[in-house]
Design a protein around this motif. Structure first.
Motif, mmCIF file in Angstrom:
data_model
loop_
_atom_site.group_PDB
_atom_site.id
_atom_site.type_symbol
_atom_site.label_atom_id
_atom_site.label_comp_id
_atom_site.label_asym_id
_atom_site.label_seq_id
_atom_site.Cartn_x
_atom_site.Cartn_y
_atom_site.Cartn_z
ATOM 1 N N ALA A 334 4.175 26.976 -20.089
ATOM 2 C CA ALA A 334 5.551 26.038 -18.955
ATOM 3 C C ALA A 334 3.696 25.088 -18.942
ATOM 4 O O ALA A 334 4.249 24.133 -17.913
ATOM 5 N N ALA A 335 2.476 26.130 -18.477
ATOM 6 C CA ALA A 335 0.770 25.192 -17.865
ATOM 7 C C ALA A 335 0.616 24.719 -18.663
ATOM 8 O O ALA A 335 -0.423 23.521 -19.083
ATOM 9 N N ALA A 353 -11.780 21.190 -26.473
ATOM 10 C CA ALA A 353 -12.283 20.573 -25.103
ATOM 11 C C ALA A 353 -13.875 21.156 -25.259
ATOM 12 O O ALA A 353 -14.298 21.253 -26.055
ATOM 13 N N ASN A 354 -14.225 19.751 -24.857
ATOM 14 C CA ASN A 354 -15.777 20.053 -24.445
ATOM 15 C C ASN A 354 -16.812 20.527 -23.584
ATOM 16 O O ASN A 354 -16.378 20.496 -22.305
ATOM 17 N N GLU A 377 -9.691 26.770 -16.357
ATOM 18 C CA GLU A 377 -10.035 24.936 -15.715
ATOM 19 C C GLU A 377 -10.208 23.933 -17.141
ATOM 20 O O GLU A 377 -10.957 23.503 -17.966
ATOM 21 N N PRO A 378 -9.453 24.070 -18.242
ATOM 22 C CA PRO A 378 -9.068 23.059 -19.715
ATOM 23 C C PRO A 378 -9.078 21.509 -19.104
ATOM 24 O O PRO A 378 -10.353 20.867 -20.269
ATOM 25 N N ALA A 379 -8.587 21.512 -18.509
ATOM 26 C CA ALA A 379 -8.334 19.727 -18.141
ATOM 27 C C ALA A 379 -9.973 19.559 -17.514
ATOM 28 O O ALA A 379 -9.988 18.332 -17.773
ATOM 29 N N SER A 387 -1.505 21.737 -17.713
ATOM 30 C CA SER A 387 -1.102 21.361 -15.895
ATOM 31 C C SER A 387 -1.834 22.345 -15.327
ATOM 32 O O SER A 387 -1.321 22.111 -13.641
ATOM 33 N N GLY A 388 -2.098 23.104 -15.510
ATOM 34 C CA GLY A 388 -2.794 24.637 -14.511
ATOM 35 C C GLY A 388 -3.473 25.594 -15.085
ATOM 36 O O GLY A 388 -3.866 25.299 -16.498
#
Length: 481
Positions: A334-335, A353-354, A377-379, A387-388
């Motif tokens: 869901a995230a 991810a960087n 905190e992948p974003a 999204s989370g």
């Protein structure tokens, strides 16, 4: 010679000579009995403890002998490992051959029994070789002057909550891994607002480095006390709130450090808190105590309970947080995360991810843990479609009534134990021993013998009701190996 009244007596000159001989012998005996400082590995003697310590820290000869000793132990381990594999293969072949017969003959049964005895002996020797290696590693770390951060191989202590007298034992091995990332705490003292005492015990299993697990050793007890002190009173609900808040607070503190240093370290946790309910345990003859168990990840708590007829059974008190667990998988997906089977179920970022100046596609075999910044905190690090957080630091907390008459002991252990032993197996191993530290050591050794290649840590808690006039006591260390 002087003779008087039929009794032989030495002359004065002979008496003096005998006195000198006795004195010389006594002096030689004293010299032999004098303390000597010996490095048995290098077969060298020293005049003082300081010189012996200097030799162990700086001598090239000592380093070479340590390396040779470790190589010999590892060579012996490999020989035993191959022998164990061969014996298991032979037992399997005997079993396959027996299935093709309508009735297993006496010769086949005898052959299998003989192979099983050889296997049991080989497993014991394999565990003994590893134990020598663990002791050698422990000594080397101590000799390097890192005793302040050294995790003891085996340890026990006693403490008390109301009338409940608790005996705690812990054991840990590095095992076949290159580093030791497990930790344990057996003497967490929490003071509730009303003056009641809460006793805590914890096993931590670090991954991707030891920075997170070492931070937890310092920060988690402090935050538990801080959050509990802010409650109006001690109850099951307030203790639940305190441990949940403490885990989230501790994770936030470590994530701030992880962002600053760009590190991926993380850790699982299993913790048990034991307390008397509303002070009733101090006055009631039967006692009323509760255990609060909180877990993050795949370390596990298992209770040994006595059933009717005296039979012992294992009661699992926690459920492992694996990405393949249905509720955990729904939360992750869901995230925006990905759950995939790569040997075991793992949670992955949906794309690279960087992180730390490089492109990283990161995965983890647990769905809840402290740390693990990239999966929290992948974003933040350029991973789109999320999204989370994919890995959560929200603990799962369960409360249980502790019944001293029926409940025998509690086992807290890391996944290195549970990957190779079932709950009933672990309880059976521990039940063979009279003290908590012996039980914990036996469990760690058995898990290694049957094939665990992970770090291995077990903590065992036993209890009995004491004198009704006894109050909360301080923790007493009993034994260190």
């Amino acid at each position: 010679l002087a003779v008087g009244r039929g009794v032989w007596r030495p002359s004065g000159r002979l008496r003096d000579r005998r006195f000198d001989l006795v004195s010389a012998r006594l002096q030689r005996g004293m010299a032999v009995a004098a303390p000597r400082f010996i490095c048995f590995l290098c077969k060298r003697k020293f005049q003082s403890a300081a010189l012996l310590q200097r030799h162990k820290q700086l001598s090239d000869l000592h380093k070479k002998n340590l390396q040779r000793q470790e190589e010999e132990i590892n060579h012996k381990k490999e020989e035993l490992r191959q022998a164990i594999l061969g014996l298991r293969q032979q037992i399997q072949e005997v079993d396959i051959g027996g299935r093709h017969r309508t009735r297993a003959d006496e010769e086949t049964q005898t052959q299998r029994t003989t192979l099983e005895l050889k296997l049991r002996r080989a497993l014991g020797e394999y565990g003994q070789a590893q134990e020598k290696l663990e002791v050698s590693r422990h000594q080397q770390v101590s000799e390097r002057g890192a005793a302040s951060t050294l995790l003891k191989l085996s340890e026990s202590c006693e403490t008390q909550v109301g009338r409940l007298q608790l005996s705690v034992g812990a054991a840990t091995w590095q095992g076949n891994k290159e580093v030791q990332e497990d930790r344990y705490m057996m003497d967490i003292h929490l003071d509730a607002p009303g003056g009641q005492r809460v006793a805590g015990f914890c096993v931590l299993d670090g991954h991707s480095g030891s920075l997170c697990v070492d931070a937890l050793m310092e920060w988690l007890p402090r935050n538990l006390q801080k959050c509990l002190a802010a409650k109006p009173s001690l109850s099951e609900d307030t203790l639940r709130q305190a441990i949940t808040e403490a885990c989230v607070l501790t994770d936030d503190e470590f994530l701030a450090k992880a962002r600053e240093r760009e590190i991926l370290d993380g850790s699982t946790m299993i913790v048990c808190l034991i307390f008397a309910v509303d002070g009733e345990a101090l006055s009631r003859s039967s006692g009323h105590f509760k255990m609060l168990i909180a877990n993050l990840g795949d370390s596990r708590a298992v209770l040994c309970r006595s059933q009717s007829g005296g039979r012992l059974s294992a009661v699992r008190l926690t459920e492992d947080h694996k990405p393949g667990r249905s509720d955990e998988r729904r939360r992750i997906e869901a995230a925006g995360g990905v759950v995939d089977m790569q040997g075991v179920w793992r949670v992955y970022t949906p794309g690279p991810a960087n992180f730390g100046g490089r492109s990283v596609l990161w995965g983890l075999a647990v769905s809840r843990a402290f740390g693990d910044l990239l999966l929290k905190e992948p974003a933040r690090y350029g991973c789109s479609g999320v999204s989370g957080e994919l890995v959560s630091a929200m603990p799962e907390v369960h409360a249980y009534d502790l019944r001293p008459a029926d409940d025998r002991f509690l086992v807290l252990a890391c996944d290195g134990i549970w990957d190779v032993l079932g709950d009933e197996d672990a309880v059976a191993v521990c039940a063979e021993h009279r003290t908590a530290d012996f039980a914990a050591h036996a469990l760690v050794r058995r898990a290694f013998e049957v094939g665990s290649d992970d770090n291995l840590t077990a903590l065992v808690v036993t209890w009995q009701l004491g004198d009704a006039s006894a109050g909360d006591g301080e923790t007493k260390r009993q034994k260190v190996d």
